[in-house]
Enzyme design. Sequence first.
Site: not given
Length: 363
Positions: A137-139
């Site tokens: 995801g955003c990581a």
Amino acid sequence: MATLCRPAVAVPDHVITQEQTLAIARETHAAHPQLPLVLRLIENTGVLTRHLVQPLEETLAHPGFELRNQVYEAEAKRRVPQVVREALAHAEVEAADIDMIVYVSCTGFMMPSLTAWLINTMGFRSDTRQLPIAQLGCAAGGAAINRAHDFITAYPGSNVLIVSCEFCSLLYQPTDIGVGSLLSNGLFGDALSAAVVRGEGGTGMRIERNGSHLVPDTENWISYAVRETGFHFQLDKRVPGTMEMLAPALKSLVAQHSWDVGGLDFYIVHAGGPRILDDLCHFLDLGPEMFRFSRSTLTERGNIASSVVFDALARLFDEGGMEDGARGLIAGFGPGITAEIGVGSWNAGPHLDEELDAMAAEL
């Protein structure tokens, strides 16, 4: 040495404002018992504009998972090459100089990965390594930088291209009416980005140490439910408070580098929402101006998932970059709850010596 060079960033032309988002929520969910809370949460995101890969009326329709994924693939192939070309130009390298491509995306699915298509169509060597990252995801933006650093550490002098393609609007699910889902409808935007990490030379952030941290027993706080209609984003109400648990990991990694996390010169972090940035200011004892790049990304483009760190870094470059040797941190936060963190110093590049010589000659 692994230097993260200037990113290239692109956003689609279709724009939705916060006012439009609130109006849609009022009209579509007029009978929702928690509508006032949802509206307040959307207003508090600070997201004023977002970009969409399709016109608004098409974004709000749901033609089915298959057709949506076809849009994802077609738009990725149409839009990614331009940011790749720009990133290569920023880094002053050619496609044939790239030894690995890291492709990060959590908003569509392709197998083989888009990396194979890029190698076949854009002049990359057939022995170019491929590393798709789909489930962070955003990581994943921070993870891509860290895996590039690892690769260059193992293969000194090599070059890595990172590509991020996030069409978050393709995840809109009109039947999801939980508060977390409705909030996400006003938070996420679409963007693409690319950046080269050079093993030798280059101008940008020299990554000197990286690390990862998982907050135990939080894997259900940010997640996808995969159903017939596609990916359904699930967001726990405890997510905005995660910086209290992740700030110690940032402090620890910087301390391992013999630096003080509160004394760095620049910070490029994933802006999942304003609370993330506010809490980092509090727990790291920093002024709000230290996260101005991430906050500008959030305000103008929303949460663009793995592309946030590249968009924020591009804004630092737009401001003129940093002085040679300036110390900084770059971090992505996402499902797990996971933090991917890099620490390093600014490399002003070979042009710095030329500028200093010119100044000395004038004196």
